[in-house]
Write an enzyme that holds these catalytic residues in place. Structure first.
Site, mmCIF file in Angstrom:
data_model
loop_
_atom_site.group_PDB
_atom_site.id
_atom_site.type_symbol
_atom_site.label_atom_id
_atom_site.label_comp_id
_atom_site.label_asym_id
_atom_site.label_seq_id
_atom_site.Cartn_x
_atom_site.Cartn_y
_atom_site.Cartn_z
ATOM 1 N N SER A 13 0.858 -1.193 0.000
ATOM 2 C CA SER A 13 0.000 0.000 0.000
ATOM 3 C C SER A 13 0.891 1.239 0.000
ATOM 4 O O SER A 13 2.114 1.132 -0.010
ATOM 5 C CB SER A 13 -0.910 -0.037 1.223
ATOM 6 O OG SER A 13 -0.129 -0.087 2.389
ATOM 7 N N CYS A 382 -10.996 26.991 11.785
ATOM 8 C CA CYS A 382 -11.993 26.180 12.472
ATOM 9 C C CYS A 382 -11.697 26.152 13.975
ATOM 10 O O CYS A 382 -11.890 27.160 14.643
ATOM 11 C CB CYS A 382 -12.074 24.795 11.839
ATOM 12 S SG CYS A 382 -13.715 24.076 12.045
ATOM 13 N N HIS A 516 -13.031 25.731 6.383
ATOM 14 C CA HIS A 516 -11.735 25.155 5.985
ATOM 15 C C HIS A 516 -11.351 25.625 4.580
ATOM 16 O O HIS A 516 -11.606 24.920 3.593
ATOM 17 C CB HIS A 516 -11.814 23.625 6.006
ATOM 18 C CG HIS A 516 -11.866 23.047 7.383
ATOM 19 N ND1 HIS A 516 -10.735 22.827 8.137
ATOM 20 C CD2 HIS A 516 -12.905 22.674 8.153
ATOM 21 C CE1 HIS A 516 -11.070 22.333 9.309
ATOM 22 N NE2 HIS A 516 -12.398 22.232 9.348
ATOM 23 N N GLU A 518 -8.592 25.608 3.171
ATOM 24 C CA GLU A 518 -7.568 24.770 2.527
ATOM 25 C C GLU A 518 -8.183 23.756 1.562
ATOM 26 O O GLU A 518 -7.529 23.293 0.636
ATOM 27 C CB GLU A 518 -6.705 24.061 3.583
ATOM 28 C CG GLU A 518 -7.401 22.950 4.392
ATOM 29 C CD GLU A 518 -8.113 23.457 5.635
ATOM 30 O OE1 GLU A 518 -8.488 24.658 5.670
ATOM 31 O OE2 GLU A 518 -8.318 22.655 6.580
#
Ligand code: GLN
EC number: 6.3.4.2
Length: 544
Positions: A13, A382, A516, A518
């Site tokens: 992975s 936030c 948020h 971003e």
């Protein structure tokens, strides 16, 4: 009808399949095609919303309020296409829906089984909502051979039979490790992985081979022979200097040409990669640098702040500077308050990001205080905005100021709201109700005060829309007292009830936002708040 590209991974992975899917989509888009990317997650959580960031990295939130895998963030950043609820599915959601149908009696007495019921639901998800897309890329989480991913592999196998012959393509991502003792690249893991995939009835058309060293021609040919693909379809995917150079690198290795060939497309436009050239140039040839401290909780795992990290990079690109990020554990401050100044003094900007829970909160509040008192650019996101408001409350003499998230308090400057307005009408939640999917989630509008600092940051706009993911809000009953300390509430929800943005006009750059930002920053289109924050950090770097 859309063409489908199924992206699977093998060997290990963390090969960066999400980035690869995003890069391939970007290359197709650069040729003028309309693309969409979907993520299939085999785990049993209904969505990643309740998973620890340590387990799963950041939870990415879409405009339509879905809590999704962080790979959807890569997809958005690389293609500019806003993801939707219908772009991420998990085994948990498939099973939840099937079991609900079974309980309602919708299956009319049939035995409900993985094949066909689960596989049909997966196929429906893949085929839904195709719009006028030319390509839909479907990334399957996990690695081939996982028990969890078997129904997804079976659904792909069936789809490849059911759709037209030139309508689907299989891209398999593998690892070609370098064994230092032998001084050799090893192709065997790739051979095994392809064999495993083939045993599930899926023959890959293109192999993307992650490697730390260039793959010599002879080894490419060997992989081709053993894995039953053309040599040109064995695409070396070497480590890149930055994620933003990956699309250009894959193009050089012929990935998009090979994919188009696989679909029998011979009349494709040459890709226009000029915006990627510009992004890479800005990233690799900065004209200065700044250091930003991120005072958070999950600093041990950067995937927990993936979009934040990228948005800071974009802010750097906008200003042609390199942004060095110093990850600071807020809890450390609580143990050794004397170290605060030593840790924060070298910084050109201080950012307190989103987060959950009380741990580290006093350290975050102390960082806000340092930034305010020392006139260091400050950006609170936030939870970071909530901490900035608690800091101002303490400045106003409300010593017990806190958030109800941290336990009972006599001064709930931040508290839970049980009712609010969204586009769909009134939303409600109960105190102590389910944690999953019960936050204020997705895009909400905000109104900015005319002539405020943030309005100028947004280019003079007074109406914005940003993505949210939180349960608590700054309590508007405290606004007057907080404004008494010089904090200004310059952005509110359209009904004027929920504080969205605070700023300090008496400070060089002090902004807290309840949303948020971003999540919406892109390399080609850096978010104005990040561009502005980094610009302020550049100013600060000239002072210290
Ligand atoms: N824990 C806070 C809340 O739920 C902030 C959440 C966040 O920062 N995303 O309101």
């Amino acid at each position: 009808m859309a063409r489908y590209i199924f992206i699977t991974g093998g060997v290990v992975s963390s090969l960066g399949k999400g980035l690869m899917a995003a890069s391939l989509a970007a290359l197709l888009q650069a040729r003028g095609y309309k693309v969409r990317i979907r993520k299939f997650d085999p785990y049993l959580n209904v969505d990643p919303g309740t998973m620890s960031p340590y387990q799963h990295g950041e939870v990415y939130v879409t405009d339509d309020g879905a809590e999704t895998d962080l790979d959807l963030g890569h997809y958005e950043r690389f293609t500019g296409v806003s993801a939707r609820q219908s772009d991420n599915i998990t085994s948990g959601r498939v099973y939840r829906d099937i079991i609900a149908k079974e309980r309602r009696g919708d299956y009319l007495g049939a035995t409900v089984q993985v094949i066909p019921h689960v596989t049909d639901a997966i196929k429906q998800f893949a085929l839904a909502d195709q719009g006028d897309h030319d390509f839909i890329l479907c990334e399957i989480g996990g690695t081939v051979g996982d028990i969890e991913s078997l129904p997804f592999m079976e659904a792909i196998r069936q789809l490849r039979n059911e759709l037209e012959p030139l309508q689907t393509l299989s891209v398999h991502v593998t690892l070609v490790p370098y064994i230092a003792a032998a001084g050799e690249l090893k192709t065997k893991p790739t051979q095994h992985s392809v064999r495993e995939l083939a045993s599930l009835g899926i023959k890959p058309d293109v192999l993307l081979c992650r490697a730390e060293h260039p793959i010599p021609d002879g080894e490419r040919q060997k992989i081709a022979n053993f894995c039953n693909v053309r040599k040109e379809a064995v695409i070396p995917a070497l480590d890149a200097s930055s994620i933003y150079s990956v699309p250009l690198q894959y193009h050089e290795q012929g990935l998009d040409d090979e994919v188009l060939r696989g679909f029998g497309i011979t009349d494709a436009n040459e890709p226009d990669l000029s915006s990627w050239d510009d992004v890479v140039d800005r990233r690799e040839n900065p004209e200065g640098e700044v250091t930003i401290g991120v005072v958070g909780k999950y600093v041990g795992l950067q995937d927990a702040y993936k979009s934040l990290n990228e948005a800071l990079v974009h802010g750097g690109m906008a200003n042609r500077v390199k942004v060095n990020i110093r990850w600071i554990d807020a809890e450390v401050f609580e143990q050794a308050p004397a170290d605060i100044a030593a840790a924060l003094e070298p910084l050109h900007g201080i950012l307190v990001p989103g987060g959950f829970g009380e741990r580290g909160s006093e350290g975050k509040i102390a960082s806000v205080r340092f930034a305010r008192e020392r006139s260091v650019p400050f950006f609170g996101i936030c939870l970071g905005m909530q901490m900035a408001c608690i800091e101002s409350a303490r400045l106003a003499g409300i010593d017990q100021a806190s958030s109800t998230e941290f336990g009972e308090t006599s001064e709930p400057v931040v508290g839970i709201i049980t009712e609010w307005m969204s586009e769909e009408g009134v939303q409600q939640r109960e105190e102590g109700g389910d944690l999953g999917g019960t936050m204020r989630l997705g895009a909400y509008d905000a109104k900015l005060s005319v002539n405020s600092h943030v309005s100028s940051v947004y280019g003079g706009a007074t109406d914005i829309s940003e993505r949210h993911r939180h349960r608590y809000e700054v309590n508007s009953a405290y606004i007057d007292r907080l404004e008494g300390t010089g904090l200004v509430f310059s952005g509110m929800s359209p009904d004027g009830l929920l504080p969205e943005i605070v700023e300090r006009p008496d400070h060089p750059w002090f902004v807290g936002v309840q949303f948020h930002p971003e999540l919406k920053s892109r390399p080609f289109d850096p978010h104005p708040l990040f561009a502005g924050f980094v610009a302020a950090a550049v100013e600060q770097s000239r002072l210290v």
